[in-house]
Design an enzyme around this catalytic site. Structure first.
Site, mmCIF file in Angstrom:
data_model
loop_
_atom_site.group_PDB
_atom_site.id
_atom_site.type_symbol
_atom_site.label_atom_id
_atom_site.label_comp_id
_atom_site.label_asym_id
_atom_site.label_seq_id
_atom_site.Cartn_x
_atom_site.Cartn_y
_atom_site.Cartn_z
ATOM 1 N N HIS A 173 67.335 45.781 43.982
ATOM 2 C CA HIS A 173 66.823 44.395 43.611
ATOM 3 C C HIS A 173 68.374 43.750 44.336
ATOM 4 C CE1 HIS A 173 66.018 40.552 41.698
ATOM 5 N NE2 HIS A 173 64.953 41.247 41.089
ATOM 6 N N GLU A 395 48.716 38.276 55.335
ATOM 7 C CA GLU A 395 47.548 38.855 56.490
ATOM 8 C C GLU A 395 48.782 39.453 56.998
ATOM 9 O OE1 GLU A 395 43.911 38.884 56.981
ATOM 10 O OE2 GLU A 395 44.426 37.305 55.870
#
Length: 451
Positions: A173, A395
């Site tokens: 993280h 995408e």
């Protein structure tokens, strides 16, 4: 209320029958510009986030992109990505001179794992349900490396019998927050299409460096000081048996909650957003899910936490492409009695006031608090929202993901918000994990608030 369901673990695949075919390291495709080894400073926000975040991105089969072609494209694209995201090939270390964690950008490499499952994607069942077996689709530790030389980033591609596949990503993280990870995915998608980076990253973590000298100018009820070196986080996994339940809140119900909040609000000082009303709903239900409704319990205080992006709140603003953790923990606190008796509009106001509180000076005060006290967020419940991060909207050359989700572990004090899958794009799935009796109460209060 909308449909809520809890799928019995007995109906879930306990073993995805995953076989690891290759486990190796990949390295940046070229030397860094300076050709010198260097350290990357980590802010006080980064410092307390030394743990792995694991996400899985599922893709349907595409005849133009069979798994073997996808695999090679991903390998090449990740190698290119590590040139600009050089910290992904580095190692976390404790700097002996400062006593702080930083990233040694030593080019030691990132993990790259190839795997295959004996199942089809459809046979995995409901992807929204947090199946513990999904952990088999992610690699965070490479067995070939010692514990102190594990990569900050590891990628696993698992192909299914149907031609579909899963991308499993494990990142420490300290490397990304949710928004910068979304930008990383968009950049990866651009490289896969042999295009330039869509958003070149800003890796300068000193932009969130503490002031000299540090100045704590606000009380910080959302933070607790580190008591000993063994404590890493308040939100630890529990061995207590917990029921999982996913509550599907439709867009129509969210709109009804907004209208309810507006009708019963005492002021217009806080925006009535979808996130605020869902968080207020979760807070009320969680705080009142204790098994005994006694005056002593009602006098206890409840604190809810949630993340707020500070990129646009600072002066000067942080670059939108900042790669580090540019989120702080907003909080709201009240006695359980207030959450029982106050109007829903007032509870929404309290939630919204938590976000409104975080100005430039407040954010700097939090960062300076971390410089002096060394600690982390603390509260009764944390709402972790994956609802609008937009991972499913990326995408790739072979299309958008069918679904994206984190690997979920048993944490009764964390409630997660997920987008729906192939359905109500403005609805939300609320995932709670509670002991059985508390879960029953949580659902009862949910129905009560939605009525």
């Amino acid at each position: 209320m909308g449909v809520s369901y809890q799928e019995s673990p007995s109906l879930l695949l306990q073993d995805l029958k995953v076989t690891i075919k290759e486990s190796t390291l990949i390295f940046p495709s070229e030397e860094t510009i300076t050709n010198k080894r260097k350290s990357m400073f980590l802010s006080n926000v980064d410092q307390v986030l030394n743990f792995d975040v694991q996400t899985v991105h599922f893709f349907r089969s595409n005849k133009d992109f069979p798994p073997e072609i996808v695999l090679e494209k991903l390998r090449k694209a990740l190698v290119k990505a590590m040139v600009v995201y050089e910290f992904l090939a580095g190692r976390l270390r404790l700097n002996p001179s400062s006593g702080r964690l930083d990233v040694d950008c030593n080019g030691a490499g990132a993990g790259f794992v190839t795997a295959a499952s004996e199942y089809t994607l459809e046979e995995l069942g409901d992807l929204v349900y947090p199946n513990p077996a999904f952990a088999q689709l992610v690699t965070s530790q490479l067995e070939s490396l010692p514990k102190d030389d594990q990569p900050l980033f590891a990628f696993q591609m698992t192909s299914f019998k149907c031609g579909g596949f899963a991308m499993g990503l494990s990142t420490n993280h300290t490397t990304f927050d949710g928004l910068s990870f979304k930008i990383f995915l968009e950049n990866l998608a651009s490289l896969l299409s042999e295009k330039p980076l869509s958003t070149p990253p800003c890796n300068d973590r000193t932009l969130l460096k503490a002031r000299t000298p540090p100045r704590v100018t606000f009380p910080h009820h959302e933070l607790v000081q580190l008591q000993d070196s063994k404590t890493s986080t308040v939100f630890e996994a529990t061995s207590e048996h917990l029921d999982f339940n996913i509550f599907k809140i439709s867009s129509q119900q969210i709109q009804s909650l907004k209208e309810k909040a507006v009708r019963s609000s005492s002021s217009c000082s806080v925006r009535v957003t979808g996130f605020n009303v869902v968080t207020a709903l979760v807070w009320r239900c969680k705080a009142l899910s204790f098994t005994k409704v006694e005056e002593e319990d009602l006098e206890k205080e409840s604190t809810i936490l949630y993340a707020v992006d500070i990129r646009g709140r600072l002066n000067p603003q942080l670059p939108s492409e900042y790669t580090g953790n540019a989120v702080l923990t907003a909080y709201a606190k009240a006695k359980r009695k207030a959450l029982l008796e106050e109007t829903f509009g007032r509870i929404v106001e309290m939630v919204g006031e938590g976000s409104k509180r975080i100005t430039d000076e407040y954010a700097r005060s939090v960062i300076d608090w971390g410089e002096i006290y060394k600690g982390f967020p603390h509260g009764e419940v944390l709402v972790s929202s994956w609802w609008k991060l937009g991972f499913p909207e990326v995408e790739y050359p072979w299309g958008k993901p069918k679904y994206c989700c984190p690997i979920v572990y048993h944490r009764k004090d964390i409630v997660l918000l997920f987008p729906d899958i192939d359905g109500d794009s403005k609805g939300v799935n609320v995932l709670a994990a509670l002991p059985s009796k508390e879960m029953t109460k949580f659902q009862d209060w949910l129905e009560d608030t939605l009525s």
